[in-house]
Design a protein around this motif. Sequence first.
Motif, PDB file in Angstrom:
ATOM      1  N   ALA A  26     -21.723  30.925 -39.044  1.00  0.00           N
ATOM      2  CA  ALA A  26     -21.105  30.037 -38.052  1.00  0.00           C
ATOM      3  C   ALA A  26     -19.585  30.097 -38.145  1.00  0.00           C
ATOM      4  N   GLY A  27     -19.056  30.176 -39.372  1.00  0.00           N
ATOM      5  CA  GLY A  27     -17.609  30.300 -39.532  1.00  0.00           C
ATOM      6  C   GLY A  27     -17.075  31.590 -38.933  1.00  0.00           C
ATOM      7  N   ASN A  28     -17.813  32.675 -39.096  1.00  0.00           N
ATOM      8  CA  ASN A  28     -17.396  33.945 -38.491  1.00  0.00           C
ATOM      9  C   ASN A  28     -17.376  33.858 -36.969  1.00  0.00           C
ATOM     10  N   VAL A  29     -18.329  33.114 -36.410  1.00  0.00           N
ATOM     11  CA  VAL A  29     -18.353  32.935 -34.950  1.00  0.00           C
ATOM     12  C   VAL A  29     -17.120  32.172 -34.486  1.00  0.00           C
ATOM     13  N   LEU A  30     -16.770  31.092 -35.199  1.00  0.00           N
ATOM     14  CA  LEU A  30     -15.584  30.312 -34.830  1.00  0.00           C
ATOM     15  C   LEU A  30     -14.315  31.156 -34.909  1.00  0.00           C
ATOM     16  N   ARG A  31     -14.215  31.958 -35.957  1.00  0.00           N
ATOM     17  CA  ARG A  31     -13.041  32.811 -36.104  1.00  0.00           C
ATOM     18  C   ARG A  31     -12.957  33.836 -34.972  1.00  0.00           C
ATOM     19  N   ALA A  32     -14.098  34.426 -34.636  1.00  0.00           N
ATOM     20  CA  ALA A  32     -14.111  35.414 -33.557  1.00  0.00           C
ATOM     21  C   ALA A  32     -13.793  34.769 -32.213  1.00  0.00           C
ATOM     22  N   GLU A  33     -14.308  33.555 -31.973  1.00  0.00           N
ATOM     23  CA  GLU A  33     -14.008  32.858 -30.724  1.00  0.00           C
ATOM     24  C   GLU A  33     -12.525  32.497 -30.641  1.00  0.00           C
ATOM     25  N   GLY A  34     -11.934  32.101 -31.766  1.00  0.00           N
ATOM     26  CA  GLY A  34     -10.491  31.811 -31.766  1.00  0.00           C
ATOM     27  C   GLY A  34      -9.669  33.037 -31.438  1.00  0.00           C
ATOM     28  N   ALA A  35     -10.034  34.182 -32.000  1.00  0.00           N
ATOM     29  CA  ALA A  35      -9.312  35.428 -31.693  1.00  0.00           C
ATOM     30  C   ALA A  35      -9.465  35.792 -30.222  1.00  0.00           C
ATOM     31  N   LEU A  36     -10.659  35.571 -29.680  1.00  0.00           N
ATOM     32  CA  LEU A  36     -10.884  35.874 -28.265  1.00  0.00           C
ATOM     33  C   LEU A  36     -10.060  34.957 -27.371  1.00  0.00           C
ATOM     34  N   ARG A  37     -10.006  33.657 -27.712  1.00  0.00           N
ATOM     35  CA  ARG A  37      -9.208  32.721 -26.910  1.00  0.00           C
ATOM     36  C   ARG A  37      -7.720  33.066 -26.977  1.00  0.00           C
ATOM     37  N   GLU A  38      -7.281  33.490 -28.138  1.00  0.00           N
ATOM     38  CA  GLU A  38      -5.871  33.854 -28.285  1.00  0.00           C
ATOM     39  C   GLU A  38      -5.511  35.027 -27.383  1.00  0.00           C
ATOM     40  N   VAL A  39      -6.336  36.075 -27.427  1.00  0.00           N
ATOM     41  CA  VAL A  39      -6.067  37.248 -26.591  1.00  0.00           C
ATOM     42  C   VAL A  39      -6.204  36.898 -25.114  1.00  0.00           C
ATOM     43  N   SER A  40      -7.212  36.091 -24.781  1.00  0.00           N
ATOM     44  CA  SER A  40      -7.409  35.703 -23.378  1.00  0.00           C
ATOM     45  C   SER A  40      -6.229  34.892 -22.865  1.00  0.00           C
ATOM     46  N   SER A  41      -5.692  34.012 -23.729  1.00  0.00           N
ATOM     47  CA  SER A  41      -4.540  33.206 -23.335  1.00  0.00           C
ATOM     48  C   SER A  41      -3.322  34.080 -23.052  1.00  0.00           C
TER      49      SER A  41
END
Length: 327
Positions: A184-199
Amino acid sequence: MMQTNRGLASAVILLLVVALGYGLWLSFQPKPVIMQGQIEAREYNISSKVPGRVDKVLVRKGDAVDAQDLLFAIDSPELAAKLQQAQGGQAAAQAMLDQADKGARVQEIAAQKDQWLKAKAAAELAEVTYQRVQNLFDEGVVARQKRDEAYTQWQAAKYTEQAALAMYELAEEGAREEDKAAAAGNVLRAEGALREVSSVLEDSQMRAPVAGEVTEVLLQPGELVPQGFPVVSLVDMSDAWAVFQVREDLLKHLSQGEVVELYLPALEQSVEFEVSYISVMGDFATWRATESGNDFDMRTFEVELRPKQAIEGLRVGMSAIYTPTDS
């Protein structure tokens, strides 16, 4: 005839004396105070956090835009590649979490059960074989070596059964809570990286922050733009004000919150403005000679006045004239 000429001459002399006296009187009268300022407005320089090449510019100088209208777009292949990487990382992390939550597949559990049953059957057979050899050993038919070998095979089969049972139970139980938390922690980290790039990618599609008028377009499609470099400038005339540089001896004519009337020569009209800001620090100095002949510097203070209502046709740089009524 001579008396007429003398009368005319006297009248002319009298008029000259009156005119001279009036001129001297006017010269000693205090001159009216006239202050001149200019109109300013809120300006926005629209830049992007994304370096790249300008893909398209959708506005020109003088265009009126609404808030959130698309102004320009930047093409960045490197950012698109990072987005693809972030999406792949997020998908992989989510798959690992799903696997941890669901546990082993039905087929894997069935296979582990079959392995346990197989080991159990082998252990039971080994136990029966040992009992038979033990009976023969008791009768003196077989040697102790044969009895020990049968016992060892039975014990080995029993341990193999226990190991197969543990693997079967582990498959049924699924992943440990610690493994699930890590996934679950890996998912949160990956989602944060995706949001950063998307932003950052969204920031390559620049939109107007407010409604206004475009004043400058600094780059055109195909040109390279560094990070933070303004591409489009626009001004918001709904947020306009008049700026005066007031000498300190004239500050008495203006006070915070006071409503005064300014004349706008370009529009040929007088409009009410309210004093919204008076600088607390003096700026540049203006040389002035006093009546006693001593010289000193008069500091200048910036004063801002905002219109009480919208002004049709108002433009940045227009002159604003203020003549105090108490001057």
